[in-house]
Design a protein around this motif. Structure first.
Motif, PDB file in Angstrom:
ATOM      1  N   HIS A   1      -6.430   3.703   6.623  1.00  0.00           N
ATOM      2  CA  HIS A   1      -5.708   2.635   7.323  1.00  0.00           C
ATOM      3  C   HIS A   1      -6.580   1.986   8.390  1.00  0.00           C
ATOM      4  CE1 HIS A   1      -3.069   0.877  10.382  1.00  0.00           C
ATOM      5  NE2 HIS A   1      -2.362   0.479   9.329  1.00  0.00           N
ATOM      6  N   ASP A   2      -7.057   2.770   9.341  1.00  0.00           N
ATOM      7  CA  ASP A   2      -7.838   2.198  10.433  1.00  0.00           C
ATOM      8  C   ASP A   2      -9.186   1.672   9.953  1.00  0.00           C
ATOM      9  OD1 ASP A   2      -5.757   2.771  12.113  1.00  0.00           O
ATOM     10  OD2 ASP A   2      -6.771   4.395  13.174  1.00  0.00           O
ATOM     11  N   LEU A   3      -9.787   2.339   8.980  1.00  0.00           N
ATOM     12  CA  LEU A   3     -11.097   1.912   8.478  1.00  0.00           C
ATOM     13  C   LEU A   3     -11.054   0.522   7.847  1.00  0.00           C
ATOM     14  CD1 LEU A   3     -12.339   5.200   6.778  1.00  0.00           C
ATOM     15  CD2 LEU A   3     -13.273   4.130   8.839  1.00  0.00           C
ATOM     16  N   PHE A   4      -9.980   0.214   7.127  1.00  0.00           N
ATOM     17  CA  PHE A   4      -9.947  -1.025   6.350  1.00  0.00           C
ATOM     18  C   PHE A   4      -8.950  -2.073   6.844  1.00  0.00           C
ATOM     19  CE2 PHE A   4     -11.781   2.197   3.656  1.00  0.00           C
ATOM     20  CZ  PHE A   4     -12.894   1.543   3.158  1.00  0.00           C
ATOM     21  N   LEU A   5      -7.887  -1.659   7.524  1.00  0.00           N
ATOM     22  CA  LEU A   5      -6.850  -2.615   7.915  1.00  0.00           C
ATOM     23  C   LEU A   5      -6.887  -3.015   9.381  1.00  0.00           C
ATOM     24  CD1 LEU A   5      -3.807  -1.248   5.876  1.00  0.00           C
ATOM     25  CD2 LEU A   5      -5.420  -3.060   5.253  1.00  0.00           C
ATOM     26  N   ARG A   6      -7.346  -2.139  10.255  1.00  0.00           N
ATOM     27  CA  ARG A   6      -7.313  -2.433  11.697  1.00  0.00           C
ATOM     28  C   ARG A   6      -8.022  -3.760  11.998  1.00  0.00           C
ATOM     29  NH1 ARG A   6      -6.021   0.385  16.172  1.00  0.00           N
ATOM     30  NH2 ARG A   6      -5.917   2.305  15.002  1.00  0.00           N
TER      31      ARG A   6
ATOM     32  N   ALA B   1     -11.436  -8.777  -0.467  1.00  0.00           N
ATOM     33  CA  ALA B   1     -12.718  -8.292  -0.981  1.00  0.00           C
ATOM     34  C   ALA B   1     -12.947  -6.828  -0.617  1.00  0.00           C
ATOM     35  CB  ALA B   1     -13.858  -9.160  -0.447  1.00  0.00           C
ATOM     36  N   VAL B   2     -12.608  -6.441   0.610  1.00  0.00           N
ATOM     37  CA  VAL B   2     -12.797  -5.065   1.068  1.00  0.00           C
ATOM     38  C   VAL B   2     -11.897  -4.104   0.281  1.00  0.00           C
ATOM     39  CG1 VAL B   2     -12.340  -3.544   3.044  1.00  0.00           C
ATOM     40  CG2 VAL B   2     -13.677  -5.617   3.355  1.00  0.00           C
ATOM     41  N   LEU B   3     -10.645  -4.505   0.058  1.00  0.00           N
ATOM     42  CA  LEU B   3      -9.733  -3.634  -0.695  1.00  0.00           C
ATOM     43  C   LEU B   3     -10.151  -3.532  -2.158  1.00  0.00           C
ATOM     44  CD1 LEU B   3      -6.271  -4.469   0.890  1.00  0.00           C
ATOM     45  CD2 LEU B   3      -7.839  -2.591   1.417  1.00  0.00           C
ATOM     46  N   ASP B   4     -10.596  -4.641  -2.741  1.00  0.00           N
ATOM     47  CA  ASP B   4     -11.110  -4.579  -4.114  1.00  0.00           C
ATOM     48  C   ASP B   4     -12.285  -3.605  -4.196  1.00  0.00           C
ATOM     49  OD1 ASP B   4      -9.252  -6.377  -5.123  1.00  0.00           O
ATOM     50  OD2 ASP B   4     -10.683  -8.028  -5.346  1.00  0.00           O
ATOM     51  N   GLN B   5     -13.162  -3.643  -3.196  1.00  0.00           N
ATOM     52  CA  GLN B   5     -14.309  -2.734  -3.187  1.00  0.00           C
ATOM     53  C   GLN B   5     -13.855  -1.287  -3.018  1.00  0.00           C
ATOM     54  OE1 GLN B   5     -17.206  -3.544  -0.128  1.00  0.00           O
ATOM     55  NE2 GLN B   5     -18.759  -2.329  -1.153  1.00  0.00           N
ATOM     56  N   LEU B   6     -12.925  -1.040  -2.094  1.00  0.00           N
ATOM     57  CA  LEU B   6     -12.402   0.313  -1.896  1.00  0.00           C
ATOM     58  C   LEU B   6     -11.833   0.874  -3.192  1.00  0.00           C
ATOM     59  CD1 LEU B   6     -11.443   2.726  -0.113  1.00  0.00           C
ATOM     60  CD2 LEU B   6      -9.348   1.400   0.292  1.00  0.00           C
ATOM     61  N   GLU B   7     -11.070   0.059  -3.901  1.00  0.00           N
ATOM     62  CA  GLU B   7     -10.422   0.505  -5.140  1.00  0.00           C
ATOM     63  C   GLU B   7     -11.342   0.384  -6.352  1.00  0.00           C
ATOM     64  OE1 GLU B   7      -7.960   2.119  -4.548  1.00  0.00           O
ATOM     65  OE2 GLU B   7      -6.848   1.239  -2.890  1.00  0.00           O
TER      66      GLU B   7
ATOM     67  N   VAL C   1       0.850  -1.187   0.000  1.00  0.00           N
ATOM     68  CA  VAL C   1       0.000   0.000   0.000  1.00  0.00           C
ATOM     69  C   VAL C   1       0.886   1.238   0.000  1.00  0.00           C
ATOM     70  CG1 VAL C   1      -1.914  -1.214   1.095  1.00  0.00           C
ATOM     71  CG2 VAL C   1      -0.298   0.008   2.529  1.00  0.00           C
ATOM     72  N   TYR C   2       0.468   2.266  -0.720  1.00  0.00           N
ATOM     73  CA  TYR C   2       1.324   3.437  -0.933  1.00  0.00           C
ATOM     74  C   TYR C   2       0.595   4.760  -0.730  1.00  0.00           C
ATOM     75  CZ  TYR C   2      -1.124   2.821  -5.332  1.00  0.00           C
ATOM     76  OH  TYR C   2      -2.103   2.644  -6.269  1.00  0.00           O
ATOM     77  N   GLY C   3      -0.685   4.716  -0.374  1.00  0.00           N
ATOM     78  CA  GLY C   3      -1.461   5.947  -0.264  1.00  0.00           C
ATOM     79  C   GLY C   3      -2.272   6.002   1.009  1.00  0.00           C
ATOM     80  N   THR C   4      -3.596   6.063   0.867  1.00  0.00           N
ATOM     81  CA  THR C   4      -4.480   6.282   2.012  1.00  0.00           C
ATOM     82  C   THR C   4      -4.597   5.080   2.932  1.00  0.00           C
ATOM     83  OG1 THR C   4      -6.493   5.615   0.834  1.00  0.00           O
ATOM     84  CG2 THR C   4      -5.836   7.963   0.697  1.00  0.00           C
ATOM     85  N   LEU C   5      -4.017   3.939   2.570  1.00  0.00           N
ATOM     86  CA  LEU C   5      -4.031   2.762   3.441  1.00  0.00           C
ATOM     87  C   LEU C   5      -2.788   2.670   4.319  1.00  0.00           C
ATOM     88  CD1 LEU C   5      -5.483   0.229   0.871  1.00  0.00           C
ATOM     89  CD2 LEU C   5      -6.576   0.917   3.020  1.00  0.00           C
TER      90      LEU C   5
ATOM     91  N   VAL D   1       1.814  -5.125   3.822  1.00  0.00           N
ATOM     92  CA  VAL D   1       0.784  -5.520   4.774  1.00  0.00           C
ATOM     93  C   VAL D   1       0.455  -6.993   4.572  1.00  0.00           C
ATOM     94  CG1 VAL D   1      -1.600  -5.120   5.481  1.00  0.00           C
ATOM     95  CG2 VAL D   1      -0.174  -3.190   4.761  1.00  0.00           C
ATOM     96  N   ALA D   2       0.656  -7.782   5.622  1.00  0.00           N
ATOM     97  CA  ALA D   2       0.265  -9.191   5.592  1.00  0.00           C
ATOM     98  C   ALA D   2      -1.038  -9.332   6.372  1.00  0.00           C
ATOM     99  CB  ALA D   2       1.348 -10.065   6.217  1.00  0.00           C
ATOM    100  N   ALA D   3      -2.020  -9.940   5.750  1.00  0.00           N
ATOM    101  CA  ALA D   3      -3.317 -10.134   6.391  1.00  0.00           C
ATOM    102  C   ALA D   3      -3.250 -11.278   7.391  1.00  0.00           C
ATOM    103  CB  ALA D   3      -4.375 -10.450   5.343  1.00  0.00           C
ATOM    104  N   LEU D   4      -4.066 -11.189   8.428  1.00  0.00           N
ATOM    105  CA  LEU D   4      -4.272 -12.342   9.295  1.00  0.00           C
ATOM    106  C   LEU D   4      -4.845 -13.455   8.430  1.00  0.00           C
ATOM    107  CD1 LEU D   4      -5.990 -10.618  12.345  1.00  0.00           C
ATOM    108  CD2 LEU D   4      -3.760 -11.761  12.356  1.00  0.00           C
TER     109      LEU D   4
END
Length: 135
Positions: free
Chosen positions: A18-23, A73-79, A7-11, A61-64
């Motif tokens: 960041h907190d909205l989608f990754l926390r 799915a959430v990141l695809d939707q965001l983008e 990730v290179y921007g708002t994430l 960023v490594a996902a759990l």
């Protein structure tokens, strides 16, 4: 394969998405760099455009494991990315990524500008010098 995300921007940490989608969905986050892309200014966020010789700073960023499919799915939707959709502003691709210290991580997902968007940015967009949106 379940790749990490670059990730290179708002994430990135400290940015509004960041907190909205990754926390709560990440196992690790660490500084990283990706070669072969550059950044252009967008309307409140940057666009990555594939460009030989470019280098962009961001976070790896490594996902759990239990949250991977949901995060993808959430990141695809965001983008606003849908595989094969010609209306995409971004394409999700796998590229090599390194840690901030230069050691190799391997491959990571990254959202880059779709071809039509990339062409418009190359023709008249404002390049982010140094490849770091935080700077």
């Amino acid at each position: 394969m379940k790749h990490p995300f670059f990730v290179y921007g708002t994430l990135r940490p400290g940015e509004h998405n960041h907190d909205l989608f990754l926390r709560g969905r990440t196992a690790s986050e660490e500084p990283g760099r990706m070669r072969g892309i550059v950044l252009y200014e967008g309307p409140g966020y940057p666009y990555a455009v594939e460009e030989p010789g470019g280098v962009v700073s961001g976070e790896i960023v490594a996902a759990l494991p239990s949250a991977y499919d949901e995060l993808l799915a959430v990141l695809d939707q965001l983008e606003e990315y849908a595989p094969g959709d010609p209306r995409n502003l971004y394409e999700r691709v796998v590229r090599d990524v390194t840690r901030g210290d230069g050691t190799t991580v391997g491959r990571a997902w990254v959202y880059v500008a779709a071809p039509a968007v990339a062409a418009r940015l190359r023709a008249g967009g404002k390049l982010i010098e140094g490849g770091d949106w935080h700077a």
